[in-house]
Design an enzyme around this catalytic site. Structure first.
Site, PDB file in Angstrom:
ATOM      1  N   SER A 258      35.459  46.233  42.383  1.00 18.57           N
ATOM      2  CA  SER A 258      36.207  45.346  41.304  1.00 18.57           C
ATOM      3  C   SER A 258      37.424  45.969  40.795  1.00 18.57           C
ATOM      4  O   SER A 258      38.006  46.992  41.260  1.00 18.57           O
ATOM      5  CB  SER A 258      35.053  45.753  40.112  1.00 18.57           C
ATOM      6  OG  SER A 258      35.393  47.151  39.560  1.00 18.57           O
ATOM      7  N   LYS A 259      38.281  45.300  40.079  1.00 18.10           N
ATOM      8  CA  LYS A 259      39.652  45.467  39.909  1.00 18.10           C
ATOM      9  C   LYS A 259      39.772  46.866  39.166  1.00 18.10           C
ATOM     10  O   LYS A 259      40.656  47.462  39.385  1.00 18.10           O
ATOM     11  CB  LYS A 259      40.051  44.235  38.955  1.00 18.10           C
ATOM     12  CG  LYS A 259      41.309  43.821  39.034  1.00 18.10           C
ATOM     13  CD  LYS A 259      41.401  42.576  38.278  1.00 18.10           C
ATOM     14  CE  LYS A 259      42.885  42.134  38.372  1.00 18.10           C
ATOM     15  NZ  LYS A 259      42.848  40.814  37.546  1.00 18.10           N
ATOM     16  N   ARG A 260      38.717  47.162  38.486  1.00 17.04           N
ATOM     17  CA  ARG A 260      38.682  48.208  37.671  1.00 17.04           C
ATOM     18  C   ARG A 260      39.282  49.588  38.555  1.00 17.04           C
ATOM     19  O   ARG A 260      39.565  50.594  38.241  1.00 17.04           O
ATOM     20  CB  ARG A 260      37.358  48.658  36.808  1.00 17.04           C
ATOM     21  CG  ARG A 260      37.711  48.425  35.319  1.00 17.04           C
ATOM     22  CD  ARG A 260      36.399  48.454  34.586  1.00 17.04           C
ATOM     23  NE  ARG A 260      35.406  47.387  34.909  1.00 17.04           N
ATOM     24  CZ  ARG A 260      34.364  47.657  35.372  1.00 17.04           C
ATOM     25  NH1 ARG A 260      33.935  48.786  35.140  1.00 17.04           N
ATOM     26  NH2 ARG A 260      33.251  46.616  35.563  1.00 17.04           N
ATOM     27  N   GLN A 261      38.558  49.625  39.656  1.00 12.68           N
ATOM     28  CA  GLN A 261      38.650  50.921  40.465  1.00 12.68           C
ATOM     29  C   GLN A 261      39.772  50.741  41.648  1.00 12.68           C
ATOM     30  O   GLN A 261      39.898  51.542  42.452  1.00 12.68           O
ATOM     31  CB  GLN A 261      37.389  51.034  41.330  1.00 12.68           C
ATOM     32  CG  GLN A 261      36.313  51.151  40.421  1.00 12.68           C
ATOM     33  CD  GLN A 261      35.137  52.396  40.792  1.00 12.68           C
ATOM     34  OE1 GLN A 261      35.457  52.927  41.988  1.00 12.68           O
ATOM     35  NE2 GLN A 261      34.074  52.235  40.540  1.00 12.68           N
ATOM     36  N   GLY A 262      40.792  49.783  41.448  1.00 12.37           N
ATOM     37  CA  GLY A 262      41.917  49.639  42.118  1.00 12.37           C
ATOM     38  C   GLY A 262      42.115  48.147  42.715  1.00 12.37           C
ATOM     39  O   GLY A 262      41.693  47.251  42.092  1.00 12.37           O
TER      40      GLY A 262
END
Ligand code: GLU
Length: 329
Positions: A258-262
């Site tokens: 997901s976007k949250r991790q990179g």
């Protein structure tokens, strides 16, 4: 002739998972002299992004994955190439309308008048009682003549697939082998929304058939939709294509990428200065295991070496250090 397609929805940028799906579809077509198509699936008007198609195409072209047919680019201009178009779903609404009517006329689909509130209540009840969620078929009982009257009277409605409630649907997945679903657990999917727009499910089946697609390569998240699609192929009397559902991409902690991790957009990697050759080589190996020690492949080499049989069922970890290694190489 083997024909594959990449069918993104223009809801934003091209995700690295989308790049892998496009790449695998491209590779299996190219290695046997087949055709790779690009179709834009823009029936979800709520998530539509105006420059989504352009962004997706630019990222694909940057990576070197150019379609032979369908939506393509010439310089900065988006155009459609081929004799099975249009290749943008919002330009094919009449086709879907005709198919929906055919299903209704043959009793393979039905009108549903249930309100959002009723559907929400039903879902809450099912969840509370640990029952499988899905439509309960309440509107199946409505006589088609009565339904017609209600529609003529302006009542809001959708069209649903009449999924058989007995038996099973089995198909051979090129990565997973035999996959079976109990029909009783497959939902009566909405095929036409209340605004008259088709859903993905009706559009994808009609288009893959009309565009002579022989192999559907897509993400694992679509596997539970496949029994519905196969039922539609049966109702229309069409031969279903082969299916290959690709494993999920995971963060190093094994959660869904997901976007949250990179970064997840191909364009982000382009901006950061990664080479297209490195990103393509990297995503090719997310799930595909060629066997042996070799890890470096150009796009042309991938065309020769790639095979779906060597794609794993298990999720593939997206490891940035590995991408950096490819980039250095
Ligand atoms: N439009 C779908 C998506 O964006 C395509 C799924 C498929 O390939 O059937 O994921």
């Amino acid at each position: 002739m083997l024909r594959t397609r990449f069918a993104p929805s223009p809801t934003g940028y091209l995700h690295v998972g989308g790049l892998r799906t496009a790449l695998y579809s491209y590779l299996i077509a190219k290695q046997v002299g087949g055709k790779f198509l690009l179709r834009i699936e823009d029936t979800d008007r709520e998530r539509f992004v105006a420059d989504g198609t352009e962004n997706i195409l630019k990222s694909l072209y940057w990576a070197g994955i150019m379609p032979d047919e369908g939506v393509a680019m010439k310089g900065d201009e988006i155009k459609q190439v081929g004799d099975k178009g249009p290749y943008i779903q919002s330009e094919r609404l009449d086709i879907y309308k005709k198919y929906a009517q055919e299903l209704l006329d043959n009793g393979h689909a039905y009108y549903c008048f249930c309100t959002t509130e009723r559907l929400e209540e039903l879902r809450n009840y099912q969840q509370k009682n640990k029952l499988p969620t899905g439509y309960d078929g309440a509107c199946l009982k409505i006589d088609p003549k009565e339904a017609k009257k209600r529609i003529d009277g302006g009542e809001k409605h959708v069209v649903r697939l009449k999924m058989p409630k007995e038996g099973e649907t089995t198909f051979n997945d090129l990565i997973r082998g035999e996959v079976t679903f109990k029909n009783a657990l497959v939902d009566d999917q909405v095929l036409v929304k209340s605004a008259g727009f088709p859903t993905y499910h009706l559009a994808v089946v009609g288009d893959d058939h009309l565009m002579d697609i022989t192999h559907v390569v897509r993400g694992e998240e679509w596997i539970s939709s496949t029994p519905k699609h196969i039922q539609l192929y049966k109702y229309f009397g069409w031969q279903a294509p082969e299916f290959a559902h690709l494993p999920l991409l995971l963060n190093p902690d094994k959660s869904k990428l997901s976007k949250r991790q990179g970064d997840v957009a191909v364009a982000d990697y382009e901006k950061k200065g990664y080479l297209p050759e490195a990103l393509v080589n990297f995503v090719a190996l997310l799930g595909w295991n060629p066997g042996g020690e070799r890890e470096l492949f150009t796009l042309e080499e991938l065309v020769k070496e790639f095979s779906l049989e060597k794609v794993s069922k298990a999720g593939a970890v997206f490891n940035l250090e590995k991408l950096d290694w490819f980039n250095r190489e």
